[in-house]
Motif scaffolding. Sequence first.
Motif, PDB file in Angstrom:
ATOM      1  N   SER A  98       0.846  -1.184   0.000  1.00 36.04           N
ATOM      2  CA  SER A  98       0.000   0.000   0.000  1.00 36.04           C
ATOM      3  C   SER A  98       0.882   1.235   0.000  1.00 36.04           C
ATOM      4  N   GLY A  99       0.286   2.340  -0.438  1.00 36.77           N
ATOM      5  CA  GLY A  99       1.018   3.601  -0.432  1.00 36.77           C
ATOM      6  C   GLY A  99       1.806   3.877  -1.686  1.00 36.77           C
ATOM      7  N   PHE A 100       1.770   2.955  -2.665  1.00 42.70           N
ATOM      8  CA  PHE A 100       2.470   3.194  -3.923  1.00 42.70           C
ATOM      9  C   PHE A 100       1.860   2.317  -5.015  1.00 42.70           C
ATOM     10  N   ALA A 101       2.130   2.695  -6.256  1.00 44.38           N
ATOM     11  CA  ALA A 101       1.593   1.958  -7.410  1.00 44.38           C
ATOM     12  C   ALA A 101       2.491   0.762  -7.698  1.00 44.38           C
ATOM     13  N   LEU A 102       2.092  -0.384  -7.212  1.00 47.87           N
ATOM     14  CA  LEU A 102       2.934  -1.574  -7.240  1.00 47.87           C
ATOM     15  C   LEU A 102       3.530  -1.876  -8.605  1.00 47.87           C
ATOM     16  N   ALA A 103       2.777  -1.666  -9.665  1.00 42.79           N
ATOM     17  CA  ALA A 103       3.206  -2.076 -11.007  1.00 42.79           C
ATOM     18  C   ALA A 103       4.560  -1.484 -11.398  1.00 42.79           C
ATOM     19  N   TYR A 104       4.900  -0.337 -10.863  1.00 41.38           N
ATOM     20  CA  TYR A 104       6.111   0.372 -11.287  1.00 41.38           C
ATOM     21  C   TYR A 104       7.311   0.097 -10.398  1.00 41.38           C
ATOM     22  N   TYR A 105       7.138  -0.742  -9.390  1.00 44.54           N
ATOM     23  CA  TYR A 105       8.197  -0.941  -8.404  1.00 44.54           C
ATOM     24  C   TYR A 105       8.671  -2.387  -8.367  1.00 44.54           C
ATOM     25  N   THR A 106       9.936  -2.520  -8.131  1.00 47.24           N
ATOM     26  CA  THR A 106      10.533  -3.834  -7.943  1.00 47.24           C
ATOM     27  C   THR A 106      10.246  -4.332  -6.530  1.00 47.24           C
ATOM     28  N   ILE A 107       9.873  -5.594  -6.441  1.00 49.08           N
ATOM     29  CA  ILE A 107       9.684  -6.252  -5.155  1.00 49.08           C
ATOM     30  C   ILE A 107      10.584  -7.474  -5.094  1.00 49.08           C
ATOM     31  N   ALA A 108      11.241  -7.648  -3.987  1.00 48.92           N
ATOM     32  CA  ALA A 108      12.122  -8.803  -3.783  1.00 48.92           C
ATOM     33  C   ALA A 108      11.674  -9.597  -2.568  1.00 48.92           C
ATOM     34  N   TRP A 109      11.963 -10.885  -2.614  1.00 51.51           N
ATOM     35  CA  TRP A 109      11.727 -11.770  -1.471  1.00 51.51           C
ATOM     36  C   TRP A 109      13.068 -12.199  -0.892  1.00 51.51           C
ATOM     37  N   PHE A 110      13.137 -12.170   0.433  1.00 47.04           N
ATOM     38  CA  PHE A 110      14.311 -12.614   1.181  1.00 47.04           C
ATOM     39  C   PHE A 110      13.847 -13.584   2.263  1.00 47.04           C
ATOM     40  N   ARG A 111      14.812 -14.287   2.830  1.00 48.80           N
ATOM     41  CA  ARG A 111      14.527 -15.061   4.030  1.00 48.80           C
ATOM     42  C   ARG A 111      15.703 -14.929   4.982  1.00 48.80           C
ATOM     43  N   GLN A 112      15.413 -15.162   6.243  1.00 46.95           N
ATOM     44  CA  GLN A 112      16.452 -15.008   7.259  1.00 46.95           C
ATOM     45  C   GLN A 112      16.322 -16.091   8.304  1.00 46.95           C
ATOM     46  N   THR A 113      17.455 -16.685   8.635  1.00 48.42           N
ATOM     47  CA  THR A 113      17.536 -17.658   9.718  1.00 48.42           C
ATOM     48  C   THR A 113      18.659 -17.229  10.646  1.00 48.42           C
ATOM     49  N   PRO A 114      18.583 -17.631  11.911  1.00 47.99           N
ATOM     50  CA  PRO A 114      19.634 -17.225  12.850  1.00 47.99           C
ATOM     51  C   PRO A 114      21.021 -17.670  12.414  1.00 47.99           C
ATOM     52  N   GLY A 115      21.108 -18.845  11.815  1.00 49.89           N
ATOM     53  CA  GLY A 115      22.426 -19.351  11.478  1.00 49.89           C
ATOM     54  C   GLY A 115      22.977 -18.879  10.140  1.00 49.89           C
ATOM     55  N   LYS A 116      22.085 -18.512   9.226  1.00 48.20           N
ATOM     56  CA  LYS A 116      22.511 -18.217   7.860  1.00 48.20           C
ATOM     57  C   LYS A 116      22.407 -16.748   7.505  1.00 48.20           C
ATOM     58  N   GLY A 117      21.767 -15.952   8.321  1.00 47.74           N
ATOM     59  CA  GLY A 117      21.621 -14.553   7.978  1.00 47.74           C
ATOM     60  C   GLY A 117      20.569 -14.335   6.918  1.00 47.74           C
ATOM     61  N   ARG A 118      20.560 -13.160   6.310  1.00 49.56           N
ATOM     62  CA  ARG A 118      19.560 -12.815   5.316  1.00 49.56           C
ATOM     63  C   ARG A 118      19.997 -13.317   3.941  1.00 49.56           C
ATOM     64  N   GLU A 119      19.051 -13.895   3.208  1.00 49.48           N
ATOM     65  CA  GLU A 119      19.338 -14.516   1.906  1.00 49.48           C
ATOM     66  C   GLU A 119      18.334 -14.023   0.876  1.00 49.48           C
ATOM     67  N   GLY A 120      18.824 -13.453  -0.217  1.00 51.18           N
ATOM     68  CA  GLY A 120      17.947 -13.022  -1.296  1.00 51.18           C
ATOM     69  C   GLY A 120      17.482 -14.206  -2.113  1.00 51.18           C
ATOM     70  N   LEU A 121      16.195 -14.258  -2.430  1.00 43.20           N
ATOM     71  CA  LEU A 121      15.608 -15.391  -3.129  1.00 43.20           C
ATOM     72  C   LEU A 121      15.233 -15.057  -4.565  1.00 43.20           C
TER      73      LEU A 121
END
Length: 130
Positions: A25-48
């Motif tokens: 919300s708050g912006f026109a989604l179609a024009y923006y890049t969205i990324a998914w990440f995941r994070q675990t205590p042992g591995k840190g943040r990981e871009g998917l």
Amino acid sequence: QMQLVESGGRLVQPGGSLRLSCTTSGFALAYYTIAWFRQTPGKGREGLSCITGSSDTTVYAGSFKDRFTISRDNSKNTVYLQMNSLEPEDSAVYYCATDGRVQFLNSPDCDPHSTEYTNWGQGTQVTVSS
């Protein structure tokens, strides 16, 4: 104000599937890049994966393309991450994020490893266990 809210995380058995949602919300989604990440205590943040604004070009990190699919429904202001053949190692908190910059049809493809994603959701927990 840009807002992103993840949902869909839950306990799932190994080999199962799950679809996560990132509602914006708050912006026109179609024009923006969205990324998914995941994070675990042992591995840190990981871009998917990420989906590029305007062009909808998708990019996957490493071997995630085999099991994960990113998509968007601009009419619902939502980006999805379909995850199949889940393994215990996929257990993590999953986040979506945007860099907050308008993209054009000729903009470069997104990068799931970029450090320029500045707007984040609160995360949704995925647990893969029998």
